[in-house]
Design a protein around this motif. Structure first.
Motif, PDB file in Angstrom:
ATOM      1  N   LYS A  19       0.384  -1.278   0.082  1.00  0.00           N
ATOM      2  CA  LYS A  19      -0.804   0.126  -0.043  1.00  0.00           C
ATOM      3  C   LYS A  19       1.141   1.678  -0.025  1.00  0.00           C
ATOM      4  O   LYS A  19       1.990   1.710   0.750  1.00  0.00           O
ATOM      5  CB  LYS A  19      -0.943   0.101   0.912  1.00  0.00           C
ATOM      6  CG  LYS A  19      -2.060   1.245   1.264  1.00  0.00           C
ATOM      7  CD  LYS A  19      -2.398   1.421   2.411  1.00  0.00           C
ATOM      8  CE  LYS A  19      -3.508   2.190   2.305  1.00  0.00           C
ATOM      9  NZ  LYS A  19      -3.524   3.583   1.961  1.00  0.00           N
ATOM     10  N   ARG A  20       0.606   2.282  -0.688  1.00  0.00           N
ATOM     11  CA  ARG A  20       1.314   3.563  -1.251  1.00  0.00           C
ATOM     12  C   ARG A  20       0.321   4.418  -0.585  1.00  0.00           C
ATOM     13  O   ARG A  20      -0.686   4.269  -0.524  1.00  0.00           O
ATOM     14  CB  ARG A  20       1.504   3.364  -2.341  1.00  0.00           C
ATOM     15  CG  ARG A  20       2.941   2.904  -2.903  1.00  0.00           C
ATOM     16  CD  ARG A  20       3.704   2.721  -4.661  1.00  0.00           C
ATOM     17  NE  ARG A  20       4.456   2.035  -4.200  1.00  0.00           N
ATOM     18  CZ  ARG A  20       4.903   1.413  -4.882  1.00  0.00           C
ATOM     19  NH1 ARG A  20       3.611   1.238  -5.879  1.00  0.00           N
ATOM     20  NH2 ARG A  20       5.334   0.701  -5.419  1.00  0.00           N
ATOM     21  N   PRO A  21       1.038   5.268   0.149  1.00  0.00           N
ATOM     22  CA  PRO A  21      -0.095   6.397   0.972  1.00  0.00           C
ATOM     23  C   PRO A  21      -0.734   7.295  -0.332  1.00  0.00           C
ATOM     24  O   PRO A  21      -0.277   6.860  -1.238  1.00  0.00           O
ATOM     25  CB  PRO A  21       1.203   7.782   0.696  1.00  0.00           C
ATOM     26  CG  PRO A  21       2.161   6.921   1.241  1.00  0.00           C
ATOM     27  CD  PRO A  21       2.418   5.806   0.124  1.00  0.00           C
ATOM     28  N   GLY A  22      -1.866   7.512   0.282  1.00  0.00           N
ATOM     29  CA  GLY A  22      -3.736   7.699  -0.601  1.00  0.00           C
ATOM     30  C   GLY A  22      -3.283   6.431  -1.828  1.00  0.00           C
ATOM     31  O   GLY A  22      -4.639   7.201  -2.404  1.00  0.00           O
ATOM     32  N   GLU A  23      -3.283   5.527  -1.915  1.00  0.00           N
ATOM     33  CA  GLU A  23      -3.946   4.599  -2.941  1.00  0.00           C
ATOM     34  C   GLU A  23      -4.572   2.922  -1.999  1.00  0.00           C
ATOM     35  O   GLU A  23      -3.842   3.230  -0.581  1.00  0.00           O
ATOM     36  CB  GLU A  23      -2.378   3.400  -3.658  1.00  0.00           C
ATOM     37  CG  GLU A  23      -2.001   5.056  -4.197  1.00  0.00           C
ATOM     38  CD  GLU A  23      -0.890   4.626  -5.448  1.00  0.00           C
ATOM     39  OE1 GLU A  23      -0.202   2.785  -5.418  1.00  0.00           O
ATOM     40  OE2 GLU A  23      -0.418   5.248  -5.665  1.00  0.00           O
ATOM     41  N   ASP A  24      -5.098   2.038  -2.416  1.00  0.00           N
ATOM     42  CA  ASP A  24      -5.354   0.702  -1.676  1.00  0.00           C
ATOM     43  C   ASP A  24      -4.792   0.125  -1.764  1.00  0.00           C
ATOM     44  O   ASP A  24      -3.560  -0.133  -2.522  1.00  0.00           O
ATOM     45  CB  ASP A  24      -6.433   0.723  -3.059  1.00  0.00           C
ATOM     46  CG  ASP A  24      -7.417   1.546  -2.530  1.00  0.00           C
ATOM     47  OD1 ASP A  24      -8.301   2.395  -1.286  1.00  0.00           O
ATOM     48  OD2 ASP A  24      -8.471   1.605  -3.418  1.00  0.00           O
ATOM     49  N   PHE A  25      -4.649  -1.329  -1.062  1.00  0.00           N
ATOM     50  CA  PHE A  25      -3.719  -2.314  -1.184  1.00  0.00           C
ATOM     51  C   PHE A  25      -3.653  -3.466  -2.494  1.00  0.00           C
ATOM     52  O   PHE A  25      -5.194  -3.462  -3.002  1.00  0.00           O
ATOM     53  CB  PHE A  25      -4.380  -3.271   0.218  1.00  0.00           C
ATOM     54  CG  PHE A  25      -3.483  -3.152   0.951  1.00  0.00           C
ATOM     55  CD1 PHE A  25      -2.184  -2.968   1.271  1.00  0.00           C
ATOM     56  CD2 PHE A  25      -3.787  -1.877   2.410  1.00  0.00           C
ATOM     57  CE1 PHE A  25      -1.318  -2.882   3.093  1.00  0.00           C
ATOM     58  CE2 PHE A  25      -2.703  -1.791   3.487  1.00  0.00           C
ATOM     59  CZ  PHE A  25      -2.311  -2.963   3.270  1.00  0.00           C
ATOM     60  N   THR A  26      -3.373  -3.685  -2.465  1.00  0.00           N
ATOM     61  CA  THR A  26      -2.573  -4.149  -3.836  1.00  0.00           C
ATOM     62  C   THR A  26      -1.682  -5.761  -3.576  1.00  0.00           C
ATOM     63  O   THR A  26      -1.077  -5.247  -3.104  1.00  0.00           O
ATOM     64  CB  THR A  26      -2.110  -3.481  -5.008  1.00  0.00           C
ATOM     65  OG1 THR A  26      -0.606  -2.670  -4.714  1.00  0.00           O
ATOM     66  CG2 THR A  26      -2.513  -1.990  -5.584  1.00  0.00           C
ATOM     67  N   TYR A  27      -1.963  -6.680  -4.666  1.00  0.00           N
ATOM     68  CA  TYR A  27      -1.456  -7.651  -4.303  1.00  0.00           C
ATOM     69  C   TYR A  27       0.584  -7.226  -4.860  1.00  0.00           C
ATOM     70  O   TYR A  27       0.198  -6.772  -5.980  1.00  0.00           O
ATOM     71  CB  TYR A  27      -1.407  -8.309  -5.467  1.00  0.00           C
ATOM     72  CG  TYR A  27      -3.366  -9.596  -5.089  1.00  0.00           C
ATOM     73  CD1 TYR A  27      -3.148  -9.875  -3.435  1.00  0.00           C
ATOM     74  CD2 TYR A  27      -4.457  -9.106  -5.356  1.00  0.00           C
ATOM     75  CE1 TYR A  27      -4.279 -10.605  -3.182  1.00  0.00           C
ATOM     76  CE2 TYR A  27      -5.640  -9.335  -4.859  1.00  0.00           C
ATOM     77  CZ  TYR A  27      -5.794 -10.052  -3.606  1.00  0.00           C
ATOM     78  OH  TYR A  27      -6.701 -10.790  -3.354  1.00  0.00           O
ATOM     79  N   ALA A  28       1.206  -7.932  -4.518  1.00  0.00           N
ATOM     80  CA  ALA A  28       2.823  -7.704  -4.398  1.00  0.00           C
ATOM     81  C   ALA A  28       3.241  -9.280  -5.103  1.00  0.00           C
ATOM     82  O   ALA A  28       2.620 -10.142  -4.952  1.00  0.00           O
ATOM     83  CB  ALA A  28       3.320  -8.259  -2.989  1.00  0.00           C
ATOM     84  N   THR A  29       3.620  -8.609  -6.792  1.00  0.00           N
ATOM     85  CA  THR A  29       4.097  -9.521  -7.752  1.00  0.00           C
ATOM     86  C   THR A  29       5.738  -9.556  -7.596  1.00  0.00           C
ATOM     87  O   THR A  29       5.884  -8.446  -6.576  1.00  0.00           O
ATOM     88  CB  THR A  29       3.785  -9.478  -8.925  1.00  0.00           C
ATOM     89  OG1 THR A  29       4.106  -8.363  -9.124  1.00  0.00           O
ATOM     90  CG2 THR A  29       2.329  -9.623  -8.668  1.00  0.00           C
ATOM     91  N   ALA A  30       6.751 -10.965  -8.207  1.00  0.00           N
ATOM     92  CA  ALA A  30       7.431 -10.783  -8.596  1.00  0.00           C
ATOM     93  C   ALA A  30       8.397  -9.333  -9.068  1.00  0.00           C
ATOM     94  O   ALA A  30       9.254  -8.489  -8.569  1.00  0.00           O
ATOM     95  CB  ALA A  30       8.942 -11.736  -9.134  1.00  0.00           C
ATOM     96  N   GLU A  31       7.622  -8.787  -9.978  1.00  0.00           N
ATOM     97  CA  GLU A  31       7.743  -7.582 -10.521  1.00  0.00           C
ATOM     98  C   GLU A  31       7.047  -5.928  -9.713  1.00  0.00           C
ATOM     99  O   GLU A  31       7.856  -5.185  -9.963  1.00  0.00           O
ATOM    100  CB  GLU A  31       6.899  -7.780 -11.715  1.00  0.00           C
ATOM    101  CG  GLU A  31       7.532  -8.586 -13.132  1.00  0.00           C
ATOM    102  CD  GLU A  31       6.980 -10.143 -12.687  1.00  0.00           C
ATOM    103  OE1 GLU A  31       6.095 -10.043 -11.989  1.00  0.00           O
ATOM    104  OE2 GLU A  31       7.609 -10.766 -12.793  1.00  0.00           O
ATOM    105  N   THR A  32       6.899  -6.554  -8.626  1.00  0.00           N
ATOM    106  CA  THR A  32       6.254  -5.286  -7.834  1.00  0.00           C
ATOM    107  C   THR A  32       7.511  -4.603  -7.515  1.00  0.00           C
ATOM    108  O   THR A  32       8.568  -5.051  -6.384  1.00  0.00           O
ATOM    109  CB  THR A  32       5.793  -5.240  -6.582  1.00  0.00           C
ATOM    110  OG1 THR A  32       4.329  -5.448  -7.865  1.00  0.00           O
ATOM    111  CG2 THR A  32       5.391  -4.265  -5.976  1.00  0.00           C
ATOM    112  N   VAL A  33       8.239  -2.897  -7.306  1.00  0.00           N
ATOM    113  CA  VAL A  33       9.017  -2.206  -6.614  1.00  0.00           C
ATOM    114  C   VAL A  33       8.465  -1.849  -5.871  1.00  0.00           C
ATOM    115  O   VAL A  33       7.654  -0.931  -5.597  1.00  0.00           O
ATOM    116  CB  VAL A  33       9.242  -0.639  -8.068  1.00  0.00           C
ATOM    117  CG1 VAL A  33      10.668  -0.875  -7.292  1.00  0.00           C
ATOM    118  CG2 VAL A  33       9.923  -2.489  -9.127  1.00  0.00           C
TER     119      VAL A  33
END
Length: 239
Positions: free
Chosen positions: A202-216
């Motif tokens: 979760k980034r500030p001001g955004e909703d939670f998202t699933y993490a993947t191997a490509e997520t930075v």
């Protein structure tokens, strides 16, 4: 046989014990309407479940009866009372009785004898919980102990939230440590190095998202990680 002090109350025109909707059996009997039982009963009712709330206290039943689907003042240590209330036809029951250990054990035993297939029972100590497990309760809950353990993790560590499951497995929400920021999760090798898996971000001001191997992961991101309790504890301390 215990005398019924309060007749069944109906909030919706359904037969007591009838299945709700087309999504399976959503009936549950909550026995014991103290703080734990009443909170659970209200939340299940809010979610559309057919809830029968039972307690030996007339005042407690009167306090919660308007909010529940059905309610009754009754002593469920008597197995005949369960039969008369139709609890033996339910697929789920919760024993929310806390301080009266004898009553908790008797009610749990009666539910097991009645063949209720899913029984949750509240325990006030580990010893109480062990007795309930040996009786055959399908799920034993220690709310005070579990909450104390959870808060201890939050107070003493860098965790924003902590949930522990069976088999020494936990889920933790924490601020991402610098060691995993600025690169894709696959390159950071979090799982092989630290024994945890990042499942959400979760980034500030955004909703939670699933993490993947490509997520930075970026500095200041909040992440959700899972793994063995000691591993997620150690990883959270890196924040």
């Amino acid at each position: 046989m215990a005398r019924f002090l309060h007749s069944l109350r109906r909030r919706r025109p359904k037969r007591l014990g009838a299945p709700v909707g087309d999504h399976g059996d959503q009936r549950v009997a909550v026995i014991g309407l103290g703080r734990f039982g009443s909170s659970l009963a209200h939340e299940l009712t809010r979610r559309g479940w057919d809830v029968l709330g039972i307690d030996t206290s007339t005042s407690l039943v009167q306090k919660h009866s308007d909010a529940l689907t059905h309610s009754a003042v009754a002593d469920c240590t008597d197995p005949e009372v369960l039969n008369q209330l139709g609890v033996n036809e339910f697929t789920s029951a919760v024993v929310g009785i806390g301080n009266d250990v004898e009553a908790s054990i008797l009610v749990t035993s009666n539910l097991l004898e009645a063949g209720v297939p899913n029984i949750w029972a509240k325990a006030i100590s580990r010893q109480h919980g062990q007795i309930l497990k040996r009786l055959g309760a399908h799920h034993v809950i220690l709310p005070e102990h579990d909450m104390g353990e959870r808060v201890a993790h939050l107070v003493t560590g860098r965790m924003l939230d902590f949930i522990q499951f069976d088999d020494d497995y936990a889920l933790v929400k924490t601020v991402a440590p610098d060691i995993v920021t600025g690169m894709p999760l696959g390159q950071s090798a979090v799982r092989s190095k630290y024994g945890v898996t990042v499942v959400g971000i979760k980034r500030p001001g955004e909703d939670f998202t699933y993490a993947t191997a490509e997520t930075v992961v970026k500095h200041g991101d909040v992440i959700v990680v899972t793994g063995k309790t000691h591993a997620v504890e150690a990883f959270a301390e890196l924040s």
